[in-house]
Structure formats: C-alpha cells, structure tokens
Scaffold this motif. Sequence first.
Motif, PDB file in Angstrom:
ATOM      1  N   UNK A 260      38.195  21.617 -23.231  1.00  0.00           N
ATOM      2  CA  UNK A 260      37.191  22.374 -22.506  1.00  0.00           C
ATOM      3  C   UNK A 260      37.155  21.269 -21.034  1.00  0.00           C
ATOM      4  N   UNK A 261      37.293  19.906 -21.184  1.00  0.00           N
ATOM      5  CA  UNK A 261      36.873  19.006 -20.168  1.00  0.00           C
ATOM      6  C   UNK A 261      38.085  17.923 -20.381  1.00  0.00           C
ATOM      7  N   UNK A 262      38.776  17.711 -19.302  1.00  0.00           N
ATOM      8  CA  UNK A 262      39.801  16.586 -19.104  1.00  0.00           C
ATOM      9  C   UNK A 262      39.351  15.580 -18.011  1.00  0.00           C
ATOM     10  N   UNK A 263      39.390  14.262 -18.405  1.00  0.00           N
ATOM     11  CA  UNK A 263      39.173  13.358 -17.305  1.00  0.00           C
ATOM     12  C   UNK A 263      40.373  12.565 -17.223  1.00  0.00           C
ATOM     13  N   UNK A 264      40.763  12.373 -15.967  1.00  0.00           N
ATOM     14  CA  UNK A 264      41.901  11.449 -15.873  1.00  0.00           C
ATOM     15  C   UNK A 264      41.579  10.076 -14.929  1.00  0.00           C
ATOM     16  N   UNK A 265      41.630   8.983 -15.635  1.00  0.00           N
ATOM     17  CA  UNK A 265      41.108   7.595 -15.566  1.00  0.00           C
ATOM     18  C   UNK A 265      41.959   6.770 -14.670  1.00  0.00           C
ATOM     19  N   UNK A 266      43.396   7.210 -14.593  1.00  0.00           N
ATOM     20  CA  UNK A 266      44.389   6.328 -13.793  1.00  0.00           C
ATOM     21  C   UNK A 266      44.973   7.340 -12.905  1.00  0.00           C
ATOM     22  N   UNK A 267      45.374   6.779 -11.652  1.00  0.00           N
ATOM     23  CA  UNK A 267      46.151   7.634 -10.812  1.00  0.00           C
ATOM     24  C   UNK A 267      47.757   7.679 -11.112  1.00  0.00           C
ATOM     25  N   UNK A 268      47.902   8.232 -12.105  1.00  0.00           N
ATOM     26  CA  UNK A 268      49.341   8.352 -12.800  1.00  0.00           C
ATOM     27  C   UNK A 268      49.796   9.689 -12.890  1.00  0.00           C
ATOM     28  N   UNK A 269      50.904  10.194 -12.123  1.00  0.00           N
ATOM     29  CA  UNK A 269      51.276  11.425 -12.077  1.00  0.00           C
ATOM     30  C   UNK A 269      51.419  12.294 -13.505  1.00  0.00           C
ATOM     31  N   UNK A 270      51.950  11.334 -14.291  1.00  0.00           N
ATOM     32  CA  UNK A 270      51.983  11.860 -15.823  1.00  0.00           C
ATOM     33  C   UNK A 270      50.687  12.262 -16.600  1.00  0.00           C
ATOM     34  N   UNK A 271      50.006  11.678 -16.203  1.00  0.00           N
ATOM     35  CA  UNK A 271      48.612  11.725 -16.792  1.00  0.00           C
ATOM     36  C   UNK A 271      48.092  13.313 -16.073  1.00  0.00           C
ATOM     37  N   UNK A 272      47.999  13.163 -14.963  1.00  0.00           N
ATOM     38  CA  UNK A 272      47.674  14.531 -14.351  1.00  0.00           C
ATOM     39  C   UNK A 272      48.402  15.552 -14.884  1.00  0.00           C
ATOM     40  N   UNK A 273      49.660  15.592 -15.055  1.00  0.00           N
ATOM     41  CA  UNK A 273      50.202  16.715 -15.638  1.00  0.00           C
ATOM     42  C   UNK A 273      49.878  16.958 -16.970  1.00  0.00           C
ATOM     43  N   UNK A 274      49.781  15.873 -17.835  1.00  0.00           N
ATOM     44  CA  UNK A 274      49.237  15.972 -19.086  1.00  0.00           C
ATOM     45  C   UNK A 274      47.847  16.775 -19.340  1.00  0.00           C
ATOM     46  N   UNK A 275      47.013  16.211 -18.290  1.00  0.00           N
ATOM     47  CA  UNK A 275      45.632  16.724 -18.291  1.00  0.00           C
ATOM     48  C   UNK A 275      45.727  18.507 -18.117  1.00  0.00           C
ATOM     49  N   UNK A 276      46.501  18.954 -17.103  1.00  0.00           N
ATOM     50  CA  UNK A 276      46.775  20.100 -16.741  1.00  0.00           C
ATOM     51  C   UNK A 276      47.356  20.992 -17.962  1.00  0.00           C
ATOM     52  N   UNK A 277      48.178  20.560 -18.835  1.00  0.00           N
ATOM     53  CA  UNK A 277      48.823  21.145 -20.090  1.00  0.00           C
ATOM     54  C   UNK A 277      47.834  21.114 -20.993  1.00  0.00           C
ATOM     55  N   UNK A 278      46.752  20.498 -21.137  1.00  0.00           N
ATOM     56  CA  UNK A 278      46.077  20.602 -22.312  1.00  0.00           C
ATOM     57  C   UNK A 278      44.790  21.364 -22.248  1.00  0.00           C
ATOM     58  N   UNK A 279      44.644  21.690 -21.004  1.00  0.00           N
ATOM     59  CA  UNK A 279      43.472  22.352 -20.780  1.00  0.00           C
ATOM     60  C   UNK A 279      43.200  23.953 -21.510  1.00  0.00           C
ATOM     61  N   UNK A 280      42.361  24.077 -22.131  1.00  0.00           N
ATOM     62  CA  UNK A 280      42.129  25.539 -22.618  1.00  0.00           C
ATOM     63  C   UNK A 280      41.559  26.479 -21.747  1.00  0.00           C
TER      64      UNK A 280
END
Length: 418
Positions: A260-280
């Motif tokens: 439901x909620x994803x927070x990205x705490x480091x400015x890393x491209x892979x983390x942003x893309x992981x966050x997008x992919x795990x959103x429900x």
Amino acid sequence: MKTRAVRLYGENDLRLEEFELPEINDDEILAKIISNSICMSTYKAVIQGARHKRVPNDVADNPTLTGHEFAGEIVEVGADLKDEFEVGQKFAVQPALNYKGSPYAPGYSYPHFGGNSEYAIIPKEVMELGYLLKYEGEAFYEASLSEPMSCIIGGYHAVYHTESNNYIHKMGIVEGGKTALLGAAGPMGLGAIDYALHADRKPSVLVVTDIDQDRLDRAASLFTQEEAQKQGVELHFINTADLDDVPAELRKIVDGDGYDDVFVYAPVRELVEQGDQILGKDGCMNFFAGPTDKEFSAEVNFYKIHYSPTHIMGSTGGNDDDMRESLKMSAEGKINPATMITHVGGLDSAADTILNLPDIPGGKKLVYTGIDMELTAIDDFKNKADQSQIFADLAEIIEKHNGLWSEEAEKYLLKKCK
C-alpha cells in the motif's frame, strides 16, 4: 555579547570564530543553543556557497551561521514578546520558514541565527509564524532531532490513497496495510521504523530493506520482532544485495498482493524502480531521498499508474504540526530519536564534520555547542576509556542504554566538558 559559531563564507569555506552579537530588538529573542544535529542539507549548502538558493549572494562579506537542527533555552525576551515567552524556556525551531515567500532559513541565510553557535538571535518572523516551539522534554538532543523526525512524519502524512469513482484523496498510510521502507537502515530510515511502530496509525506489515548487513543488524537490534509484535506489526529486515529478483522476493512476503505504501530512502535508481514494481492497487510511493543530480530519473510503469492506479510523489520536509508531533512523542517516550545518533562532538568539531560528512560512516552526528570535543563515534567510547575518564564514564552510561545516546549521557557530558 560574544559568541562562538561556525560561519559560512563561501564554497567549502567554514570558519569557527568568536564575534560580537548585537543587542536584540523588542521583537527578537536571544537564545542559548545547546545541541545541533548535522544534516546533509548543510553539507550541500556549504559545497555550493552563494550558488545555493538559501545562501545570500553577499555571504563572503556577511557570513551566515550554519546548522538548522537545533535546540536550546531562551536567555532574553524582547519587550514585545514577554507575554508569550519566558527566560529558561526550552525550545526547538521549525526552520522551513518560507516567510513571505523568502527562501531564507536558519542555518543558511542569517548572520546571527543558526544552530552551530553558542548563542543566536531568533528573528521576529519565527515568532510571527509560530515556529518557535516549546519543548516539554528533558533531553535537548531529542528536540534537535525533532526536525529530521518531522520530515519523516511529514512523509507518512503526505502519502495518499483514493476512492473508486470519487475525486477524493485520503491522506496518510493505509492503517493496517502493508508498508515497505527501501534503503532504510540509515539514520532517517531508523526514524521511519520507529515512527511506523509507535504512531497512532500503523501498518500490519513493515518491510525494511538495505544492502548493508551491519546496518540491518543494528536496526534489528534496536527494533526487535518482540517489540513489533506488541505494536501489532509484522516486521521484516531484508538484505537485497544478493537477491536475483528483489521485487518478486518482496511481493512474496505479502502473498503477491503488493504494498500500500512504499518509501524510498536513498536516491538510487534501482530502489525507485523496485518501489514502483512492488506497489499494489492504489499503492503510493514516496520518493523521500533528495538527489543532488538534477537529471536523476528512473523508469516507472505508467500502465499501472493508469489502471491500478498507483501513485508516485515526493516529500522534502515536515511542517510545524509534524514537528510538534515529534516533540510530543519524544517527550512522552513514544519514539526514541537516539537510535539515529552514532557520533557526538563539540562545536570545535562541527566544521570538519560538515565538510567531510559524506565520508563519515554511521548515522546522525550530534554537536553540543557549548563544549569542545572531537567528533567521536559512540561505539568508540569504550576504546578511548584509557584516554579520558569522561569517555570511560560515557561508555558505561551508553552500555546501560542498549548502546544508545541518552538523557543521562547528555547531562553527564554537559556537566563534565567545557
């Protein structure tokens, strides 16, 4: 009166100096600064100097005080403010003034108003905005850290969710939902874990990822499974360094439903893309980390944004209400900002700490402005016990508090050090 302070003159030009403060006006307050925690935003301002949007163009001729995460005591109250404030009152300041649209803020823009100083003059705009906040707790470091904690709290309040066929945005994380904190074993991530576990609105599942096992182990020792269970939260710490498919592994934890909620705490491209992919469905991702690269970008799935619909937003700080919430929760013992602190020093260590901040490992660096002391990792107190009785005593105090800085440690340090 005279004060010592770390002043900014230009790019990478910091100086610890003693100088005269002017008499306060009737609409100003003279404050004794006790503690200031050092923020990466200060480093960014220092390396840019006058190019920074909050630093005045004439900083070379009119240096400004550094530091914006500070707390202290009121020493003198201007005549116009005596009905509202009193000498001896403890305080913190919400630094994001935005006064009449001005970008100026303490720690960046003012010659006499900042945290890396023994004394400072609080200007009228702070009181006009209601941003001089009374602190009811005992430990000054908790009030200093209310500023970064307010940014964390603001992030939790800023995410949003929708209702089908209604133009409604419901603010805040989903209560009882599934939350992921990515790249979150650093100082801000630790604060985010603390808040998620102890705020009034909690998720049912909280997943924390990082690629540094030592940081994850420390986080797990501070926020135990037992404590999470008491709060009704299922807590997971995941090292993603060696996972072949990070999104797939993270989705498994929540039975493939997504978060439901994803927070990205480091400015890393892979983390942003992981966050997008795990959103429900109707999931919201908050890109919390502030990049220095103006061209920073990542790929996101616009099919999901259109049809699921998922949401992507960012938050850069908290407001005065977020800061009041942080101060209140700290004073009541609901959160413990000490989990963020890994180093302690005196005012004489502040300039070097700021200039070298990206290369100093660990979490928050806390400066006590009325003392001189080399910046020292809390974990090194025991190793330095044979050099100083102060380090020996602090090591014993730290051990009593699960390896964390504490009110007892602060009071001892302020009593013993000059």
